[in-house]
Design an enzyme around this catalytic site. Sequence first.
Site, short mmCIF file in Angstrom:
data_model
loop_
_atom_site.label_atom_id
_atom_site.label_comp_id
_atom_site.label_asym_id
_atom_site.label_seq_id
_atom_site.Cartn_x
_atom_site.Cartn_y
_atom_site.Cartn_z
N LYS A 155 0.88 -1.17 0.00
CA LYS A 155 0.00 0.00 0.00
C LYS A 155 0.91 1.22 0.00
O LYS A 155 1.29 1.74 1.06
CB LYS A 155 -0.91 -0.05 1.24
CG LYS A 155 -2.12 0.86 1.14
CD LYS A 155 -3.14 0.50 2.23
CE LYS A 155 -4.21 1.55 2.39
NZ LYS A 155 -5.08 1.73 1.23
N1 PPE Z 1 -7.98 -1.40 -2.86
C1 PPE Z 1 -7.41 -0.17 -2.78
C2 PPE Z 1 -6.77 0.39 -3.99
C3 PPE Z 1 -7.44 0.52 -1.57
O1 PPE Z 1 -6.88 1.73 -1.48
C4 PPE Z 1 -8.08 -0.05 -0.44
C5 PPE Z 1 -8.14 0.69 0.85
C6 PPE Z 1 -8.66 -1.33 -0.57
C7 PPE Z 1 -8.57 -1.98 -1.79
C8 PPE Z 1 -9.30 -2.04 0.58
O2 PPE Z 1 -8.32 -2.41 1.53
P1 PPE Z 1 -8.67 -2.61 3.08
O3 PPE Z 1 -8.88 -1.26 3.64
O4 PPE Z 1 -7.49 -3.31 3.63
O5 PPE Z 1 -9.91 -3.44 3.15
N2 PPE Z 1 -8.23 2.09 0.74
C9 PPE Z 1 -7.92 2.92 1.88
C10 PPE Z 1 -7.70 4.36 1.49
C11 PPE Z 1 -8.87 5.20 1.19
C12 PPE Z 1 -8.52 6.67 0.94
O6 PPE Z 1 -9.26 7.31 0.18
O7 PPE Z 1 -7.55 7.19 1.50
C13 PPE Z 1 -8.93 2.72 3.01
O8 PPE Z 1 -10.01 2.20 2.80
O9 PPE Z 1 -8.59 3.08 4.13
#
Ligand code: PPE
Length: 302
Positions: A155
Site C-alpha cells: 500500500k
Molecule cells: N484497494 C485499494 C486500492 C485501496 O486503497 C483499499 C483501501 C482497498 C482496496 C481495501 O483495503 P482494506 O482497507 O485493507 O480493506 N483504501 C484505503 C484508502 C482510502 C482513501 O481514500 O484514502 C482505506 O479504505 O482506508
Amino acid sequence: MTRLVWFNGRLVGIEEATISVSTHALHYGTAVFEGIRAYWTAKGRPAIFRLNDHIRRFFVSAKIYRLEIPYTEDEIAEACKMVVRENKLRDAYIRPIAYLATTELGIKAKDRRAGVAVLAKEWGKYLGEAYEKGARVAVSPWRRLPSFSFPTTAKASGHYINSFLAAMDAYEKGFDEAILLDHRGFVSEGTGENLFIVKDQVVYTPPLQASILPGITRDTIITLLRDMGIEVVERDITLGELLAADEAFFTGTAAEVTPVVEVDNIKIGDGRPGPLTRKLQKLYSDVVRGKIDKYEDWLAYV
Ligand code: PPE
C-alpha cells in the site's frame, strides 16, 4: 484531521508535524501507509478493527519499498491507540504513514530511514449517500497498475496516482466512483476498494493476479460469508459478468461495505442494493462494533 498527531515518536500538535519540501517521498511517491478504523463499542470504549493485520501490512509495504522504519510493530500499534485516546475520538479513521525522509534529490537513496506519522480523523461514510442508496460507478479509461510493474500487494503512496486519475475522471463525469480493469481487461477493483459480485447465490471476487490490493476488509467479508455457508470464489471476472450480476458491492476500511447499483449507467440487478449486500453491511457493522462474540479477536480495545 484532529489536533494531536503522533510524529516520529512523540505526540505533537498538527502544526508541528511538518516535513521539508525536498523530502524524497514528496518528489517520488516513496511512502507507504495504512487506513484503519476504530469504532465505539458496547464496552464503552473504542476498539481498533484488525489492528495487527494493518500493522503487519504496513511493515511489509515498507520492506518492499526499502523503507527503514525506526520503530517496532508494537510501537506503531500503540501510536494508533494513542491518537484515538488522546484526541478523545469515538469512531475514528487512523492513518499511519512512513515516508522516505532523505532530503537529498535523486531517485537512488543512500539513507533509507523513514519518517513516521500517525494521524486520526473522524470520517463518516466514504462514499456518502451511496452507502444507503448504492454507488453509481464508471469503468475507468485508466487500467489498474499491473503487478508486474509495481508490487500491488504494497500500500504505497505512489500507486495512488493511478487511483487519483481514475477517481477524478469518474467524479468529473458525475459518477460516485470508478472501477478499474487490470492490464488484461479483467475487473480489478475500485480506486480505494475491493469489489465483489453475487450471481445465483455464489459470491465472486477478483484474485490477487488481477493487480488488486489484498484488502483486509475483503478478507473479513470472505470469512464472514464462508462462516454463513455461502460459497466464495476468487477468480477473474469479466466486465460482462459484472453487468450481469445479481448484486455488486465494494469493500474497504474507509468504504466498509458499499453497494454498487449501476455501472456505466447500466443497472446491476434491479438497480437497488441487493439483499445479501444489505445483510453484509449490517453484519460487518455489528462485527466491528464488537456485537458478535465470535469475532472479538479482531478487536483491539483502546
Ligand atoms: N484497494 C485499494 C486500492 C485501496 O486503497 C483499499 C483501501 C482497498 C482496496 C481495501 O483495503 P482494506 O482497507 O485493507 O480493506 N483504501 C484505503 C484508502 C482510502 C482513501 O481514500 O484514502 C482505506 O479504505 O482506508
